[in-house]
Write a protein that holds these residues in place. Structure first.
Motif, short mmCIF file in Angstrom:
data_model
loop_
_atom_site.label_atom_id
_atom_site.label_comp_id
_atom_site.label_asym_id
_atom_site.label_seq_id
_atom_site.Cartn_x
_atom_site.Cartn_y
_atom_site.Cartn_z
N ASN A 83 -23.96 64.87 15.04
CA ASN A 83 -24.31 65.61 16.32
C ASN A 83 -25.25 66.66 15.98
O ASN A 83 -26.27 66.92 16.69
N GLN A 84 -24.84 67.54 14.89
CA GLN A 84 -25.82 68.82 14.74
C GLN A 84 -25.83 69.24 13.41
O GLN A 84 -24.65 69.04 12.76
N LEU A 85 -26.98 69.73 12.84
CA LEU A 85 -26.85 70.22 11.54
C LEU A 85 -27.37 71.59 11.46
O LEU A 85 -28.40 71.83 11.76
N ASN A 86 -26.63 72.58 10.95
CA ASN A 86 -27.16 73.85 11.00
C ASN A 86 -27.59 74.48 9.62
O ASN A 86 -26.71 74.21 8.63
N VAL A 87 -28.75 74.96 9.35
CA VAL A 87 -29.12 75.32 8.25
C VAL A 87 -30.19 76.19 8.30
O VAL A 87 -30.96 76.24 9.20
N ASN A 88 -30.31 77.56 7.73
CA ASN A 88 -31.30 78.46 7.53
C ASN A 88 -32.77 77.81 7.13
O ASN A 88 -32.62 76.75 6.27
N LYS A 89 -33.57 78.43 7.83
CA LYS A 89 -35.16 78.07 7.38
C LYS A 89 -35.35 78.36 5.97
O LYS A 89 -36.25 77.76 5.32
N TYR A 90 -34.93 79.55 5.64
CA TYR A 90 -35.19 80.04 4.16
C TYR A 90 -33.92 80.46 3.23
O TYR A 90 -32.96 80.37 3.94
N ALA A 91 -34.06 80.18 2.14
CA ALA A 91 -33.11 80.56 1.18
C ALA A 91 -33.90 81.26 -0.14
O ALA A 91 -34.91 81.28 -0.24
N PHE A 92 -32.94 82.04 -0.90
CA PHE A 92 -33.68 82.78 -1.86
C PHE A 92 -33.25 82.05 -3.30
O PHE A 92 -32.39 81.40 -3.64
N HIS A 93 -34.32 81.97 -4.18
CA HIS A 93 -34.18 81.47 -5.31
C HIS A 93 -32.90 81.72 -6.36
O HIS A 93 -32.52 82.93 -6.29
N LYS A 94 -32.19 80.75 -6.66
CA LYS A 94 -30.97 80.85 -7.59
C LYS A 94 -29.91 81.28 -6.81
O LYS A 94 -28.80 81.73 -7.29
N ASN A 95 -30.00 81.38 -5.43
CA ASN A 95 -28.81 81.63 -4.53
C ASN A 95 -28.05 80.17 -4.08
O ASN A 95 -28.90 79.17 -4.38
N LYS A 96 -27.20 80.56 -3.32
CA LYS A 96 -26.77 79.07 -2.65
C LYS A 96 -26.79 79.37 -1.17
O LYS A 96 -26.91 80.45 -0.46
N PHE A 97 -27.27 78.13 -0.54
CA PHE A 97 -27.71 78.60 0.96
C PHE A 97 -26.50 77.38 1.89
O PHE A 97 -25.97 76.54 1.32
N PRO A 98 -26.03 77.95 2.98
CA PRO A 98 -25.07 77.11 3.52
C PRO A 98 -25.54 76.04 4.49
O PRO A 98 -26.64 75.88 4.98
N VAL A 99 -24.77 74.93 4.45
CA VAL A 99 -25.06 73.71 5.57
C VAL A 99 -23.93 73.47 6.33
O VAL A 99 -22.56 73.37 5.65
N GLU A 100 -24.11 73.48 7.52
CA GLU A 100 -22.86 72.90 8.27
C GLU A 100 -23.18 71.74 9.12
O GLU A 100 -24.37 71.83 9.78
N ALA A 101 -22.47 70.96 9.05
CA ALA A 101 -22.66 69.50 9.75
C ALA A 101 -21.65 69.36 10.82
O ALA A 101 -20.38 69.44 10.59
N PHE A 102 -22.08 68.86 11.96
CA PHE A 102 -20.90 68.40 13.04
C PHE A 102 -21.01 66.62 13.32
O PHE A 102 -22.08 66.22 13.55
N LEU A 103 -19.99 66.24 12.99
CA LEU A 103 -19.91 64.77 12.63
C LEU A 103 -19.00 64.23 13.82
O LEU A 103 -18.20 64.83 14.22
N HIS A 104 -19.52 63.09 14.58
CA HIS A 104 -18.92 62.50 15.68
C HIS A 104 -18.58 60.94 15.22
O HIS A 104 -19.54 60.33 14.79
N TYR A 105 -17.56 60.61 15.86
CA TYR A 105 -17.11 59.13 15.70
C TYR A 105 -16.72 58.62 16.90
O TYR A 105 -15.98 59.01 17.67
N SER A 106 -17.14 57.45 17.25
CA SER A 106 -16.96 56.61 18.40
C SER A 106 -16.20 55.30 18.03
O SER A 106 -16.81 54.56 17.31
N GLY A 107 -14.98 55.10 18.36
CA GLY A 107 -14.09 53.93 17.89
C GLY A 107 -12.54 54.14 18.33
O GLY A 107 -12.12 55.18 18.79
N THR A 108 -11.77 53.18 17.88
CA THR A 108 -10.43 53.17 18.20
C THR A 108 -9.73 52.84 17.04
O THR A 108 -8.48 53.52 16.97
N LYS A 109 -10.25 52.53 15.85
CA LYS A 109 -9.46 52.42 14.72
C LYS A 109 -9.66 53.66 13.49
O LYS A 109 -10.54 54.23 13.57
N SER A 110 -8.67 53.46 12.68
CA SER A 110 -8.44 54.61 11.77
C SER A 110 -9.69 54.07 10.64
O SER A 110 -9.65 52.86 10.17
N ILE A 111 -10.68 55.00 10.25
CA ILE A 111 -11.57 54.53 9.37
C ILE A 111 -12.01 55.81 8.74
O ILE A 111 -11.92 57.08 8.83
#
Length: 675
Positions: A191-219
């Motif tokens: 649905n959506q992916l949040n990430v900064n445009k910039y990051a600094f060398h030798k650091n770690k940058f966050p990624v946030e993902a919003f996932l969506h499922y359409s269906g009725t069975k467990s998967i």
């Protein structure tokens, strides 16, 4: 006509008749038919001239039937085609347009929309964005103070603009006609992916993902983030009929400098109708350094927090708020911001001069202006102890860097000591000051550059109210933060002045606005309005080059490259008169937002219909929609009496007739030897 006008007309008849009779009948020795004819011509001529002199106004009443407008608005975006609903949309559109009963009752108006709103001449379903909010704004503008229904043929999947549910006028019914298959299919979607445009060398940058499922069975599905053949993260995500969404947060290493492209994917072994929305590409520009800024103040003030937040909205900046005597080494900072300096700032002023560090000086009610006069040579302050409010005036000729007017004239005034501020040397003024309605021609925000050292001056406190005002006006701090970032960017660079300055992003998402801005300056570093700028854009894969002209705006030249496909591009901007060039590159990420949907958004369209007291219809219910519109007694035609008043002097034909009568009279007299 008034009684006076009627009496004047009767009097004119008597005068015209009397003069004609006296000249051609009473004085004539032989009363012939020619004499009577000439008398008649003279009578008409004199009466026509008197009519023009009296200039009566003729009133015409016309009964006009005004029908209720019925805008039929069709979604022309590519999402309709992607849902295989384009043919059905055209069929519905033509059926409504051709219905004679609707044509008889309503003034049917046909429109289409995607990222914009326009009359519906043709439908091609190639729009790259869906902005239903633009429909509401344009209809309000076109049909002001009018009660009317709206038929909206769409899938309801909006990709840009404000939430359309509450943007339509609640007093005017909206009838959404939903196109697209409403059957629920098994589908995974990022649905959506949040990430900064910039990051600094030798650091770690966050990624946030919003996932969506359409269906009725467990998967269970795998969420993967990769770069080329390298997989940085892979984790299983469990979904079920009761668990439709999942948020994933993780940290990725910024171990390579430059623009880095990544791919986020969610997949499983199950078959899906739409796999396009399973993948999203994103990019991060990894920087090898950060701009350190010291915000030096001896007092507490809301301006400090507002400046810190605005500057740090750009992740390349780091602001530290310190007292004047707490800085051990000014070399640790790229920029020093002196907030309301006093004699307590003497040491840090001297150290910044020796180190050649760029400064940003902000004054206010606590500033010691005598001390400030001793520490800098760009402005001379002669201030009193009285406080004054200073409004701002935007200088359109400012050319140190490209900046649009974000509404400075409407911002609340800044407070500073009352007095005279005189510029010395080469000072570039972005904002000048105004006291109520009187312009002082003194600087409010100004810039100076001497021997490679740059200084900015903001003469007044309470600029935090400006940041708050931009949020009130636009529901975002972005415009104010970008304005401050431009100031900091100018101070963060010691580069010599360039004649050609080009601004662009390192990457864009496919479908969004791709705009490149350029400024060209002459030898005196004045913005050249006669420059001829072109840009050559080359696809790095196909090697195909396309040339465009940059169009002049208020204080810059711009080009729009929205039609480019996702790929890497190199480009070169050239000023044709001087041959000056600028070259760089950018990346367009493969992401078509219109292909993220597998079903129409029936729930939201139903909410819109409920909000406006309308009703949602489906293609097989179009006859019911037509019946509802025809039977609604709220939309009746109105007869209006249109009154047209025309002064007689506007009748050009009367003047021509008088000329013809006089000419005929002359020729008849000439022919009969009466001249």
């Amino acid at each position: 006509m008034t009684t006076t006008t009627i009496l004047l007309l009767l009097f004119s008849l008597l005068i015209a008749g009397g003069l004609s009779y006296f000249q051609y009948i009473h004085k004539a020795k032989n009363k012939s038919k020619v004499g009577w004819f000439l008398a008649f011509l003279r009578f008409l001529s004199i009466f026509g001239i008197l009519l023009l002199l009296i200039n009566p106004t003729l009133t015409k009443n016309t009964l006009e039937t005004v029908k209720t407008p019925l805008p039929i608005v069709v979604d022309n975006s590519s999402s309709v085609s992607f849902l295989n609903a384009n043919e059905k949309a055209v069929e519905l559109y033509k059926k409504l347009e051709a219905n004679s009963a609707l044509q008889e009752k309503f003034d049917v108006q046909l429109y289409r929309f995607s990222d914009d709103f326009e009359p519906a001449t043709t439908l091609d379903f190639k729009g790259t964005q869906t902005n239903i909010d633009a429909v509401s704004k344009n209809l309000k503008s076109i049909y002001k103070n009018t009660s009317y229904p709206t038929v909206l043929i769409t899938d309801g999947n909006q990709t840009s603009g404000n939430d359309y549910v509450y943007s339509f006028d609640a007093t005017n019914k909206v009838y959404p006609l939903v196109v697209g298959d409403t059957t629920t299919f098994l589908d995974f979607k990022i649905n959506q992916l949040n990430v900064n445009k910039y990051a600094f060398h030798k650091n770690k940058f966050p990624v946030e993902a919003f996932l969506h499922y359409s269906g009725t069975k467990s998967i269970t599905a795998d969420f993967i983030i990769s770069q080329g053949k390298t997989i940085y993260s892979k984790q299983p995500i469990a979904f079920s009929a009761s668990k439709k969404t999942e948020t994933v947060s993780l940290l990725l290493p910024a171990d390579k400098i430059g623009l880095q492209l990544f791919k986020a994917t969610i997949s499983s072994k199950e078959q899906e109708k739409n796999k396009y929305n399973n993948t999203k590409n994103f990019a991060v520009e990894v920087l090898d350094q950060k701009t350190a800024i010291a915000l030096v103040s001896a007092i507490s003030h809301p301006d400090l927090g507002a400046l810190k937040r605005a500057i740090e909205s750009n992740v390349q900046r780091k602001v530290t708020i310190v007292r004047p005597n707490d800085i051990k080494s000014v070399q640790d900072y790229t920029i020093l911001i002196f907030y309301q300096p006093t004699a307590e700032f003497k040491t840090i002023f001297e150290n910044s001069k020796m180190a050649g560090i760029n400064t940003f000086i902000i004054t206010g009610n606590n500033t010691d202006f005598n001390f400030l006069n001793q520490q800098q040579d760009n402005l001379d302050f002669k201030m009193s102890g009285q406080k004054e409010d200073y409004l701002s005036v935007f200088n359109k000729q400012f050319n140190l860097f490209a900046l649009e007017n974000i509404g400075f004239e409407n911002f609340t005034p800044l407070q500073n000591a009352f007095g005279t501020v005189t510029t010395k040397g080469a000072i570039s003024v972005l904002l000048s000051s105004k006291i109520r309605t009187i312009e002082t021609n003194a600087p409010l925000l100004a810039f100076a550059e001497n021997q490679g050292k740059r200084v900015a001056y903001l003469l007044g406190e309470n600029s935090w109210k400006w940041r708050l005002q931009t949020h009130v006006d636009t529901q975002s701090f972005e415009k104010y933060d970008l304005f401050i970032d431009k100031v900091v960017q100018f101070l963060a660079s010691n580069n010599s002045k360039k004649s050609l300055v080009v601004e662009h992003e390192s990457f864009y998402n496919s479908g969004e606005a791709i705009e490149i801005t350029a400024q060209y300056f002459n030898k005196n570093y004045e913005f050249d309005e006669k420059a001829r700028l072109t840009i050559a854009v080359t696809n790095t894969k196909t090697k195909q080059t396309t040339n465009y002209d940059l169009l002049k705006g208020n204080n810059s030249y711009k080009v729009n490259l929205d039609r480019l496909k996702s790929c890497s591009y190199s480009f070169s901007v050239k000023e044709l008169n001087s041959g000056t060039t600028y070259s760089s590159s950018f990346e367009i990420l493969d992401f078509d937002i219109e292909k993220q949907f597998i079903n129409p958004d029936v729930a939201k369209l139903a909410q819109l219909a409920s909000q406006t007291e309308g009703k949602v219809y489906f293609p097989d219910q179009i006859n019911g929609l037509i019946k509802t519109l025809l039977e609604n007694e709220d939309y009746k035609a109105i007869q209006k009496n249109s009154v047209t008043k025309t002064p007689l002097i506007d009748w050009v034909w009367l003047l021509i007739l008088i000329s013809i009568l006089l000419a005929t009279e002359w020729f008849v007299r000439k022919y009969n030897g009466l001249l």
